[in-house]
Design an enzyme around this catalytic site. Structure first.
Site, PDB file in Angstrom:
ATOM      1  N   HIS A   1      -0.914  -9.147   8.907  1.00  0.00           N
ATOM      2  CA  HIS A   1      -1.043  -7.726   8.561  1.00  0.00           C
ATOM      3  C   HIS A   1      -0.681  -6.796   9.726  1.00  0.00           C
ATOM      4  CE1 HIS A   1      -2.860  -9.287   5.035  1.00  0.00           C
ATOM      5  NE2 HIS A   1      -4.051  -9.491   5.532  1.00  0.00           N
TER       6      HIS A   1
ATOM      7  N   LYS B   1       0.834  -1.204   0.000  1.00  0.00           N
ATOM      8  CA  LYS B   1       0.000   0.000   0.000  1.00  0.00           C
ATOM      9  C   LYS B   1       0.868   1.253   0.000  1.00  0.00           C
ATOM     10  CE  LYS B   1      -4.174  -1.974   1.908  1.00  0.00           C
ATOM     11  NZ  LYS B   1      -5.063  -1.572   0.814  1.00  0.00           N
TER      12      LYS B   1
END
Ligand code: NAP
Length: 488
Positions: free
Chosen positions: A238, A180
């Protein structure tokens, strides 16, 4: 403005699981966008593999056209679809592999990427067949999706078995959060500016919050999810990866191993949580019927069709026990059926040591740096400022937008999968997890999972559409802090 990168030479990409959800929602759209940007050269071949014998090349292209139609004009889509082929194959069986091998080996020595977008229980059989068919050439790479195992031992088993077929440098373990834009911007903010480094430590940071909240329930993944739960599905990968990027020391250079060495040190410095302290440092929850986005939704046991002790929510108070971070809590929180879909990191700085202002001027809140990963990506620094104009000194918190959208102009939003797929093709493993990182993350998660499994307590119920059980609020409020749910 910098020039776009040069497109890599034509390559071969085989997507095992070419008809699955990940291929449909993420991989093929990402490839289409990279193709539309001129980053995938003509001559590149994308081969979808699944068991469906009712599909052939044309049938697959028609299926994919249906998926991608809203995302590209007809000409561009036709050109992209011309790169696609399909082979029906049950990867567990011998039949059909020789045909795949013949096809892939034909153009000789080009980059070959095998993307394992299948259930993890067939990762190893696929790798073994790939090696057996002689498909592991000098420029071969294999991409593995999460979850890699369900604990340290099973992850090590998978890593060993894959390591038997492919070198570590050929193995790309994907965590799409690392692709990201904001996550990469965190690295730029920290290490390309001298401003933050002196205050990026316990003396100046009060605490860090990392939230990954989903509004969805288990959707079609109930069988997988009920075996995994939020700790295995989200925290072990994550959330810990995000924690590492916040907490790591500056790598000596921006190379894959230098960066991953620093992340590994953070994982190894995490203070253990286990039987003795899991109840005081962690909260598990499970959603009950409620409403999300104004829609009534069932509780987890109803969605699953059975009672379950699997957690759909986790809150943890972690600590990185080293000189930089000792005593600074890292509050981690993730859950399904939350009121908002949001992933963000909040670095909350310490309050001013002494206020020179009267109470009437307004409160002075500590500064915070908010890195939002989704739904929209942004970086915001919250500062306290004087409200302009007459009327004396009035103070207010104001957001400084550090995304600098105007400076960089309107850019096509590059999805994490776009970036990561092209990194694999280019042979850049920096944003992928190394084997020792995955296993170190499990080594920290395992005792927490074991403590929960041994506990008589079930996960605490919470209403769908809330921010989790009240115990999660108590976890942080005990420390005189609150979850930041209202950042915009
Ligand atoms: P999925 O929708 O169930 O797709 C699985 C794919 O594998 C299908 O194309 C299936 O087609 C194929 N397949 C299954 N068994 C096979 C076999 N024996 N031989 C050949 N092909 C076989 O799963 P998914 O959601 O795409 O997930 C794929 C992987 O990505 C999983 O490891 C998952 O944990 C991970 N992941 C997914 C997401 C997501 O958003 N979906 C996000 C993160 C990670 P056939 O049944 O026709 O063979």
């Amino acid at each position: 403005m910098s020039a776009p990168p040069v497109a890599p030479d034509p390559f071969d990409l085989v997507i095992f699981g070419g008809t699955g959800d990940l291929a449909r929602r993420k991989l093929l759209p990402a490839l289409l966008h990279r193709f539309a940007d001129g980053q995938i050269a003509p001559g590149t071949r994308i081969l979808g593999v699944a068991r469906d014998e009712g599909l052939d090349d044309e049938g697959y292209r028609t299926t994919v056209r249906g998926w991608l139609q809203p995302q590209a004009g007809p000409q561009r889509l036709d050109a992209f679809l011309a790169l696609l082929n399909y082979r029906a194959l049950d990867v567990r069986h011998e039949a059909g592999w020789d045909e795949v091998a013949r096809l892939i080996l034909a153009p000789g020595d080009r980059v070959r990427v095998f993307y394992l977008a299948t259930a993890p229980d067939i990762f190893v059989p696929i790798c073994e067949r790939l090696r057996g068919c002689g498909l592991n050439g000098p420029a071969t790479r294999v991409v593995i999706e999460k979850p890699i195992g369900s604990d340290r031992a099973s992850a090590a088993g998978i890593n060993d078995a894959i390591g038997h077929c492919f070198d570590e440098r050929q193995t790309y373990r994907i965590d799409h959060y690392l692709g990201k834009e904001t996550v990469q911007n965190l690295t730029a903010l920290r290490f390309a500016n001298a401003l933050f480094e002196p205050i990026w430590r316990a003396e100046h940071v009060d605490h860090v919050q990392i939230t990954v909240a989903e509004t969805v329930g288990v959707e079609g993944r109930a069988a997988y999810y009920d075996r995994a739960g939020a700790m295995r599905d989200m925290v072990q990968n994550h959330l810990l990866q995000l924690l590492c990027l916040v907490a790591m020391e500056p790598p000596s250079r921006l190379s894959a191993d230098a960066l991953r060495d620093e992340k590994l040190k953070v994982l190894r410095a995490l203070r253990p949580i286990g039987a003795a302290n899991a109840a005081s440092l962690g909260v598990r929850g499970q959603y009950r019927a409620g409403a999300v986005d104004g829609q009534a939704v069932p509780g987890y046991p109803d969605e699953l069709g059975a009672p379950s002790r699997t957690e759909t929510f986790v809150a943890l108070k972690a600590e990185v026990a080293n000189w930089r971070w000792a005593g600074v809590p890292f509050y981690l929180r993730t859950g399904k059926r939350m009121p908002l879909r949001v992933s963000e990191i909040v670095v909350s700085f310490r309050a001013v040591p002494h206020s020179i202002f009267e109470g009437s001027t307004g409160p002075i809140h500590p500064n915070r740096l908010v890195l939002r990963l989704q739904p929209d990506e942004s970086v915001t620094l919250w500062l306290t400022n004087k409200v302009p104009g007459p009327g004396g000194m009035r103070l207010r918190d104001v957001p400084l937008d550090m995304s600098f959208a105007e400076t960089f102009g309107r850019q096509h939003h590059v999805d994490a999968y776009e970036r990561l797929l092209m990194d694999v093709v280019r042979g850049n493993p920096m944003l992928f997890m190394r084997r020792d990182e995955v296993e170190a993350a499990w080594a920290w998660a395992d005792p927490i999972l074991a403590a929960w499994a041994a506990s008589d307590d079930a996960p605490k119920p919470y209403t769908a559409g809330s921010w989790g059980p009240s115990a999660a609020v108590a976890l942080i409020e005990r420390d005189g802090r609150t979850w930041i749910d209202d950042v915009d």
